[in-house]
Each structure stands twice: as structure tokens, then as C-alpha cells.
Scaffold this motif. Sequence first.
Motif, PDB file in Angstrom:
ATOM      1  N   PHE A  97       0.830  -1.192   0.000  1.00 58.33           N
ATOM      2  CA  PHE A  97       0.000   0.000   0.000  1.00 58.33           C
ATOM      3  C   PHE A  97       0.871   1.252   0.000  1.00 58.33           C
ATOM      4  CE2 PHE A  97      -2.899   2.923   2.289  1.00 58.33           C
ATOM      5  CZ  PHE A  97      -3.984   2.832   1.453  1.00 58.33           C
ATOM      6  N   VAL A  98       2.036   1.146   0.589  1.00 58.22           N
ATOM      7  CA  VAL A  98       2.958   2.280   0.619  1.00 58.22           C
ATOM      8  C   VAL A  98       3.422   2.619  -0.790  1.00 58.22           C
ATOM      9  CG1 VAL A  98       5.193   3.057   1.487  1.00 58.22           C
ATOM     10  CG2 VAL A  98       3.664   1.799   2.954  1.00 58.22           C
ATOM     11  N   GLY A  99       3.555   1.587  -1.641  1.00 62.29           N
ATOM     12  CA  GLY A  99       3.914   1.827  -3.036  1.00 62.29           C
ATOM     13  C   GLY A  99       2.850   2.595  -3.792  1.00 62.29           C
ATOM     14  N   LEU A 100       1.633   2.557  -3.289  1.00 60.05           N
ATOM     15  CA  LEU A 100       0.564   3.345  -3.894  1.00 60.05           C
ATOM     16  C   LEU A 100       0.489   4.742  -3.281  1.00 60.05           C
ATOM     17  CD1 LEU A 100      -2.192   0.594  -3.904  1.00 60.05           C
ATOM     18  CD2 LEU A 100      -0.792   1.324  -5.817  1.00 60.05           C
ATOM     19  N   ALA A 101       0.775   4.842  -1.983  1.00 62.50           N
ATOM     20  CA  ALA A 101       0.660   6.132  -1.303  1.00 62.50           C
ATOM     21  C   ALA A 101       1.900   7.004  -1.506  1.00 62.50           C
ATOM     22  CB  ALA A 101       0.427   5.916   0.189  1.00 62.50           C
ATOM     23  N   GLY A 102       3.078   6.387  -1.603  1.00 63.98           N
ATOM     24  CA  GLY A 102       4.322   7.146  -1.750  1.00 63.98           C
ATOM     25  C   GLY A 102       4.335   8.098  -2.938  1.00 63.98           C
ATOM     26  N   THR A 151       0.506   0.739   8.569  1.00 57.50           N
ATOM     27  CA  THR A 151       0.481   1.379   7.246  1.00 57.50           C
ATOM     28  C   THR A 151      -0.948   1.606   6.778  1.00 57.50           C
ATOM     29  OG1 THR A 151       0.711  -0.758   6.143  1.00 57.50           O
ATOM     30  CG2 THR A 151       2.724   0.515   6.517  1.00 57.50           C
ATOM     31  N   SER A 152      -1.854   0.702   7.124  1.00 57.76           N
ATOM     32  CA  SER A 152      -3.261   0.909   6.766  1.00 57.76           C
ATOM     33  C   SER A 152      -3.845   2.085   7.525  1.00 57.76           C
ATOM     34  CB  SER A 152      -4.077  -0.343   7.064  1.00 57.76           C
ATOM     35  OG  SER A 152      -3.641  -1.405   6.269  1.00 57.76           O
ATOM     36  N   ILE A 153      -3.501   2.191   8.795  1.00 58.47           N
ATOM     37  CA  ILE A 153      -4.009   3.308   9.597  1.00 58.47           C
ATOM     38  C   ILE A 153      -3.490   4.634   9.049  1.00 58.47           C
ATOM     39  CG2 ILE A 153      -3.855   4.389  11.883  1.00 58.47           C
ATOM     40  CD1 ILE A 153      -3.976   1.545  13.058  1.00 58.47           C
ATOM     41  N   ILE A 154      -2.273   4.634   8.541  1.00 61.93           N
ATOM     42  CA  ILE A 154      -1.716   5.858   7.948  1.00 61.93           C
ATOM     43  C   ILE A 154      -2.296   6.093   6.556  1.00 61.93           C
ATOM     44  CG2 ILE A 154       0.394   6.915   7.038  1.00 61.93           C
ATOM     45  CD1 ILE A 154       1.913   5.476   9.271  1.00 61.93           C
ATOM     46  N   GLY A 155      -2.422   5.033   5.765  1.00 67.36           N
ATOM     47  CA  GLY A 155      -2.770   5.184   4.361  1.00 67.36           C
ATOM     48  C   GLY A 155      -4.227   5.446   4.062  1.00 67.36           C
ATOM     49  N   VAL A 156      -5.130   4.813   4.787  1.00 70.35           N
ATOM     50  CA  VAL A 156      -6.554   4.965   4.488  1.00 70.35           C
ATOM     51  C   VAL A 156      -7.025   6.406   4.687  1.00 70.35           C
ATOM     52  CG1 VAL A 156      -8.865   4.238   5.204  1.00 70.35           C
ATOM     53  CG2 VAL A 156      -7.093   2.533   4.834  1.00 70.35           C
ATOM     54  N   PRO A 157      -6.724   7.062   5.798  1.00 71.67           N
ATOM     55  CA  PRO A 157      -7.132   8.470   5.906  1.00 71.67           C
ATOM     56  C   PRO A 157      -6.466   9.355   4.848  1.00 71.67           C
ATOM     57  CG  PRO A 157      -6.544   7.636   8.065  1.00 71.67           C
ATOM     58  CD  PRO A 157      -6.151   6.596   7.074  1.00 71.67           C
ATOM     59  N   PHE A 158      -5.233   9.004   4.483  1.00 70.59           N
ATOM     60  CA  PHE A 158      -4.553   9.787   3.447  1.00 70.59           C
ATOM     61  C   PHE A 158      -5.303   9.683   2.121  1.00 70.59           C
ATOM     62  CE2 PHE A 158      -1.636   9.785  -0.159  1.00 70.59           C
ATOM     63  CZ  PHE A 158      -1.208  11.093  -0.104  1.00 70.59           C
ATOM     64  N   PHE A 160      -8.508   8.937   1.669  1.00 73.40           N
ATOM     65  CA  PHE A 160      -9.777   9.649   1.781  1.00 73.40           C
ATOM     66  C   PHE A 160      -9.558  11.150   1.629  1.00 73.40           C
ATOM     67  CE2 PHE A 160     -11.651   5.944   4.214  1.00 73.40           C
ATOM     68  CZ  PHE A 160     -12.470   5.568   3.163  1.00 73.40           C
ATOM     69  N   MET A 161      -8.492  11.656   2.233  1.00 74.97           N
ATOM     70  CA  MET A 161      -8.161  13.065   2.098  1.00 74.97           C
ATOM     71  C   MET A 161      -7.822  13.399   0.643  1.00 74.97           C
ATOM     72  SD  MET A 161      -5.107  15.186   3.946  1.00 74.97           S
ATOM     73  CE  MET A 161      -3.879  14.273   3.029  1.00 74.97           C
ATOM     74  N   LEU A 162      -7.104  12.519  -0.032  1.00 77.60           N
ATOM     75  CA  LEU A 162      -6.731  12.736  -1.420  1.00 77.60           C
ATOM     76  C   LEU A 162      -7.955  12.769  -2.320  1.00 77.60           C
ATOM     77  CD1 LEU A 162      -4.227  12.905  -3.343  1.00 77.60           C
ATOM     78  CD2 LEU A 162      -4.487  10.451  -3.639  1.00 77.60           C
ATOM     79  N   VAL A 163      -8.890  11.848  -2.112  1.00 78.34           N
ATOM     80  CA  VAL A 163     -10.116  11.828  -2.913  1.00 78.34           C
ATOM     81  C   VAL A 163     -10.937  13.076  -2.667  1.00 78.34           C
ATOM     82  CG1 VAL A 163     -12.332  10.633  -3.172  1.00 78.34           C
ATOM     83  CG2 VAL A 163     -10.214   9.333  -3.150  1.00 78.34           C
ATOM     84  N   ALA A 164     -11.049  13.493  -1.417  1.00 75.01           N
ATOM     85  CA  ALA A 164     -11.811  14.710  -1.101  1.00 75.01           C
ATOM     86  C   ALA A 164     -11.150  15.928  -1.728  1.00 75.01           C
ATOM     87  CB  ALA A 164     -11.918  14.883   0.409  1.00 75.01           C
ATOM     88  N   TYR A 165      -9.825  15.972  -1.704  1.00 78.52           N
ATOM     89  CA  TYR A 165      -9.107  17.102  -2.306  1.00 78.52           C
ATOM     90  C   TYR A 165      -9.308  17.140  -3.814  1.00 78.52           C
ATOM     91  CZ  TYR A 165      -5.242  20.004  -3.883  1.00 78.52           C
ATOM     92  OH  TYR A 165      -4.483  20.957  -4.513  1.00 78.52           O
ATOM     93  N   ARG A 166      -9.243  15.955  -4.466  1.00 79.43           N
ATOM     94  CA  ARG A 166      -9.427  15.897  -5.920  1.00 79.43           C
ATOM     95  C   ARG A 166     -10.841  16.307  -6.305  1.00 79.43           C
ATOM     96  NH1 ARG A 166      -4.530  15.283  -8.508  1.00 79.43           N
ATOM     97  NH2 ARG A 166      -3.332  13.728  -7.419  1.00 79.43           N
ATOM     98  N   GLN A 167     -11.847  15.919  -5.525  1.00 75.93           N
ATOM     99  CA  GLN A 167     -13.213  16.308  -5.828  1.00 75.93           C
ATOM    100  C   GLN A 167     -13.408  17.808  -5.630  1.00 75.93           C
ATOM    101  OE1 GLN A 167     -15.742  13.835  -3.464  1.00 75.93           O
ATOM    102  NE2 GLN A 167     -15.667  12.144  -4.924  1.00 75.93           N
ATOM    103  N   ARG A 168     -12.762  18.366  -4.611  1.00 73.95           N
ATOM    104  CA  ARG A 168     -12.881  19.803  -4.367  1.00 73.95           C
ATOM    105  C   ARG A 168     -12.213  20.600  -5.472  1.00 73.95           C
ATOM    106  NH1 ARG A 168     -10.058  22.281   0.717  1.00 73.95           N
ATOM    107  NH2 ARG A 168      -8.607  20.857  -0.197  1.00 73.95           N
ATOM    108  N   VAL A 169     -11.067  20.120  -5.965  1.00 73.20           N
ATOM    109  CA  VAL A 169     -10.343  20.834  -7.024  1.00 73.20           C
ATOM    110  C   VAL A 169     -11.097  20.746  -8.340  1.00 73.20           C
ATOM    111  CG1 VAL A 169      -8.232  20.747  -8.419  1.00 73.20           C
ATOM    112  CG2 VAL A 169      -8.089  20.633  -5.953  1.00 73.20           C
TER     113      VAL A 169
END
Length: 171
Positions: A97-102, A151-158, A160-169
Motif C-alpha cells: 500500500f505504501v507503493g501506492l501512497a508514496g 500502514t493501513s491506519i496511515i494510508g486509508v485516511p490519506f 480519503f483526504m486525497l479523494v476529497a481534495y481531488r473532488q474539491r479541485v
Amino acid sequence: MSSYCRTEVGYRAAVSRKLVISLSLIFLAIVLTLVNLAVGVAHIGLSEVLKTLIFPHAVEPLVETVVWTMRLPVALAAVVVSLLAAASVCFVGTIGFVGLAGPHIGRFFSGDDQRFFFPISALCGALVMSLASLISKSIIPGSVFPIGIVTSIIGVPFFFMLVAYRQRVSR
């Protein structure tokens, strides 16, 4: 009952659970594809989209064009990319998952400059793994908490934040 039989039964139960989870994720991807087709720029309803997919020549040409040439390829590409990402996480584990979030974290810091994107995303992935390892070792002193959970606890909120940011932009 021998220990071999018990482990074989446990293995079969685990495989069947994974199969059920995989099939439900595929079903969810199909449902999300239909929702993605239904909600778009032209605001065509789900019934119109389904009618266009089943009877392409029975609808207005504009609706047919929007669904078949614009929305369907984008929705199918999103499903394919999502399934490939899910497959990589399933095979490699949550550490993959880190390879996707990095790279997403690296893109946040480097912007669109491709010269710096690869090294920064590699450093961000290494930093996330180092922090996750440090956190997993310090949660319960004297034992190691599974790093995949951290890593899941770090990555999942990240994400969700990324999706919300992309929708807002995009609005």
C-alpha cells in the motif's frame, strides 16, 4: 482428528472467505462503474445510461455519444486501475500500500516537475515505512505490532483526504 485435517479445514475456510471478499469487491466495482456512468457532466440519469448500454440506438444521439465515447471508457479505465491496485495490495499485502501512497505524497511535494517526482516519491515511501516501523515498535513496548496495520491506519485516511481534495479541485 489429526492436526493436518484441522489445518486443511482452516485453510479452506480462509480461502473461501477470501473468495467471498474478492467477489464482493468485484460486485462493488461494477456497481460503482454504473454510478460513475450515471453521474457526470451531462447529468444523465442511471435509467438513461442503462437504456443506452442495452439499446444503443433507442436513445437520442447526444446521449449515445456521451455514454459510449466519453463516460464508458473513463469508467472502465477507473475500474481497471482500481482492480489492478487492489490486486497488487492483495498479493503484496498492506505494506505494498505504501507503493501506492508514496507517489501521491511525492506528487504533493514535487508538483508537476517530473525531474524531482521519482526521487521524492521514493523518499516519501521510505519515510512512511520508517515511521510505520517506528510506530509499530513503540505502540506496545517489548513487542512488535504488525506493521501492515500501521500502514493501513496511515494510508486509508490519506487516500480519503486525497479523494476529497481531488473532488474539491475538480469543482
